[in-house]
Design an enzyme around this catalytic site. Structure first.
Site, short mmCIF file in Angstrom:
data_model
loop_
_atom_site.label_atom_id
_atom_site.label_comp_id
_atom_site.label_asym_id
_atom_site.label_seq_id
_atom_site.Cartn_x
_atom_site.Cartn_y
_atom_site.Cartn_z
CG ASP A 34 -2.44 0.16 -3.73
OD1 ASP A 34 -2.88 -0.32 -2.67
OD2 ASP A 34 -1.21 0.27 -3.96
CB ILE A 35 0.95 4.24 -4.70
CG1 ILE A 35 1.87 5.22 -5.39
CG2 ILE A 35 1.72 3.32 -3.76
CD1 ILE A 35 2.48 6.26 -4.46
CG ASN A 92 -4.16 -7.08 3.68
OD1 ASN A 92 -4.57 -8.21 3.48
ND2 ASN A 92 -3.58 -6.35 2.73
CB VAL A 101 -1.59 2.01 5.70
CG1 VAL A 101 -2.01 3.43 6.09
CG2 VAL A 101 -0.55 2.05 4.57
CG HIS A 105 -6.54 0.15 4.00
ND1 HIS A 105 -5.79 0.28 5.14
CD2 HIS A 105 -5.91 -0.79 3.25
CE1 HIS A 105 -4.75 -0.51 5.09
NE2 HIS A 105 -4.79 -1.20 3.96
P1 5GP Z 1 -2.12 -2.81 3.46
O1 5GP Z 1 -0.94 -3.73 3.32
O2 5GP Z 1 -1.98 -1.91 4.66
O3 5GP Z 1 -3.43 -3.54 3.42
O4 5GP Z 1 -2.13 -1.93 2.15
C1 5GP Z 1 -1.61 -0.65 2.06
C2 5GP Z 1 -1.68 -0.26 0.60
O5 5GP Z 1 -1.45 1.12 0.50
C3 5GP Z 1 -0.62 -0.95 -0.28
O6 5GP Z 1 -1.28 -1.69 -1.32
C4 5GP Z 1 0.20 0.22 -0.84
O7 5GP Z 1 0.58 0.03 -2.19
C5 5GP Z 1 -0.73 1.39 -0.67
N1 5GP Z 1 -0.05 2.66 -0.46
C6 5GP Z 1 0.97 2.92 0.40
N2 5GP Z 1 1.32 4.21 0.37
C7 5GP Z 1 0.50 4.79 -0.55
C8 5GP Z 1 0.38 6.13 -1.03
O8 5GP Z 1 1.09 7.06 -0.63
N3 5GP Z 1 -0.59 6.37 -1.96
C9 5GP Z 1 -1.40 5.37 -2.43
N4 5GP Z 1 -2.30 5.71 -3.34
N5 5GP Z 1 -1.32 4.10 -1.99
C10 5GP Z 1 -0.37 3.82 -1.07
#
Ligand code: 5GP
Length: 121
Positions: A34-35, A92, A101, A105
């Site tokens: 995760d970034i 989530n 996103v 995932h």
């Molecule tokens: P969500 O809130 O959808 O469950 O989590 C999305 C996750 O994707 C977040 O923890 C965010 O930090 C991660 N994320 C968003 N954009 C990127 C990216 O470009 N690269 C990586 N490696 N992680 C990302």
């Protein structure tokens, strides 16, 4: 359910348009750091197909893809030494679940004792 957005960030990572720090890849799953890590180990695992959410994946993915995906999750947890001390697996989902996103995932979080199961508002 809205249509799958081909421009979402994880779709672009899958197509190789955006770099990521890959930790695992097979026919069913891609996993990368995760970034914005929330724990010493914070890995995202995504299926290779176009699935929006946990609901979409569970309803529409072939059984082979579902099995392949969760076998990859299990393998990654073991590869990173998470299965001994434990970890948290989070999916989530949708607006109330805080899904940012729209490509299904799971978050694998570990490397320390993870805090409260649900926090914030
Ligand atoms: P969500 O809130 O959808 O469950 O989590 C999305 C996750 O994707 C977040 O923890 C965010 O930090 C991660 N994320 C968003 N954009 C990127 C990216 O470009 N690269 C990586 N490696 N992680 C990302």
């Amino acid at each position: 359910m809205p249509p799958y957005d081909d421009q979402n960030i994880f779709a672009r990572i899958l197509r190789g348009e955006i770099p990521c720090r890959t930790v695992y890849e097979d026919a069913y799953a891609l996993a990368f750091h995760d970034i914005h890590p929330q724990a010493p180990i914070h890995i995202l695992v995504i299926p290779k197909g176009k699935y929006i959410s946990a609901v979409d994946f569970g309803q529409t993915a072939p059984a082979e893809n579902i099995a392949g995906f969760y076998r990859a999750v299990s393998q990654i947890a073991q590869d990173h030494g998470l299965s001994e001390n434990g970890f948290r697996l989070i999916a989530n989902t949708g607006q109330h679940g805080g899904q940012e996103v729209p490509h299904y995932h799971v978050h694998l979080l570990g490397g320390k004792k993870i805090g409260a199961m649900v926090s914030g508002g």
